[in-house]
Scaffold this active site. Structure first.
Site, PDB file in Angstrom:
ATOM      1  N   CYS A  87     -94.737  90.305  51.171  1.00 22.40           N
ATOM      2  CA  CYS A  87     -94.555  88.873  51.354  1.00 22.40           C
ATOM      3  C   CYS A  87     -94.813  88.452  52.793  1.00 22.40           C
ATOM      4  O   CYS A  87     -94.933  87.269  53.080  1.00 22.40           O
ATOM      5  CB  CYS A  87     -93.145  88.445  50.937  1.00 22.40           C
ATOM      6  SG  CYS A  87     -91.865  89.226  51.912  1.00 22.40           S
ATOM      7  N   ASP A  99     -92.765  88.665  55.275  1.00 23.36           N
ATOM      8  CA  ASP A  99     -91.569  88.196  55.973  1.00 23.36           C
ATOM      9  C   ASP A  99     -91.102  89.228  57.001  1.00 23.36           C
ATOM     10  O   ASP A  99     -91.234  90.429  56.788  1.00 23.36           O
ATOM     11  CB  ASP A  99     -90.450  87.905  54.971  1.00 23.36           C
ATOM     12  CG  ASP A  99     -90.792  86.717  54.083  1.00 23.36           C
ATOM     13  OD1 ASP A  99     -91.821  86.086  54.353  1.00 23.36           O
ATOM     14  OD2 ASP A  99     -90.046  86.430  53.149  1.00 23.36           O
ATOM     15  N   CYS A 105     -88.326  83.961  53.726  1.00 22.72           N
ATOM     16  CA  CYS A 105     -87.919  83.090  52.637  1.00 22.72           C
ATOM     17  C   CYS A 105     -86.424  82.762  52.736  1.00 22.72           C
ATOM     18  O   CYS A 105     -85.703  83.329  53.547  1.00 22.72           O
ATOM     19  CB  CYS A 105     -88.199  83.783  51.312  1.00 22.72           C
ATOM     20  SG  CYS A 105     -87.090  85.160  51.022  1.00 22.72           S
ATOM     21  N   CYS A 153     -85.384  90.967  49.435  1.00 22.27           N
ATOM     22  CA  CYS A 153     -85.119  90.196  50.650  1.00 22.27           C
ATOM     23  C   CYS A 153     -83.849  90.704  51.330  1.00 22.27           C
ATOM     24  O   CYS A 153     -83.772  90.753  52.561  1.00 22.27           O
ATOM     25  CB  CYS A 153     -84.985  88.717  50.321  1.00 22.27           C
ATOM     26  SG  CYS A 153     -86.240  88.101  49.182  1.00 22.27           S
TER      27      CYS A 153
HETATM   28 FE1  FES Z   1     -90.107  88.220  51.433  1.00 20.45          FE
HETATM   29 FE2  FES Z   1     -87.900  87.194  50.560  1.00 20.45          FE
HETATM   30  S1  FES Z   1     -89.866  86.887  49.743  1.00 20.45           S
HETATM   31  S2  FES Z   1     -88.141  88.602  52.157  1.00 20.45           S
END
Ligand code: FES
Length: 129
Positions: A35, A37, A60, A104
């Protein structure tokens, strides 16, 4: 049923302990390749206690809420306890995360673990127990 619990929404809207600790004793950064992140954790440790903890998360809502809750869970706790923090404990404290959002909370567990590893590297006199 709402997708996110009240607690997730609360910690997403009003995240606790956001920021940077300039003279941190340990810093940990992790990212999720899928993702994209990123989460960074800063620790201030004194006499084996997590005196202060701050985080920066580019991610997110669940990642922000997880980091916020994770910092609350380890603040003021002995390092030995912070080392044992699991992503399940973070998710439980948030009254749950949707299954596809559990990864996450893993970021929070890993970022804290990395920051503690960094602390031990910088302070080899401190032994893990
Ligand atoms: Fe990547 Fe939540 S979607 S940490």
């Amino acid at each position: 049923m709402a997708l996110y619990s009240e607690k997730v929404m609360d910690h997403f809207r009003n995240p606790r302990n956001v920021g940077v600790i300039e003279d941190a004793d340990g810093v940990g950064e992790v990212g999720n390749a899928k993702c994209g992140d990123i989460m960074k954790i800063y620790l201030k440790i004194e006499n084996g206690i997590v005196e202060d903890v701050k985080f920066e998360t580019f991610g997110c809502a669940s990642a922000v809420a997880s980091s916020s809750m994770a910092t609350e869970l380890i603040k003021g706790k002995p390092v030995s306890e912070a080392l044992k923090l699991t992503n399940q404990a973070v998710a439980e404290a948030l009254d749950g995360l949707p299954a596809y959002k559990m990864h996450c909370s893993v970021l929070a567990e890993e970022a804290i673990r990395n920051a503690l590893e960094d602390y031990y590297k910088k302070h080899p006199e401190e032994k893990k127990d």
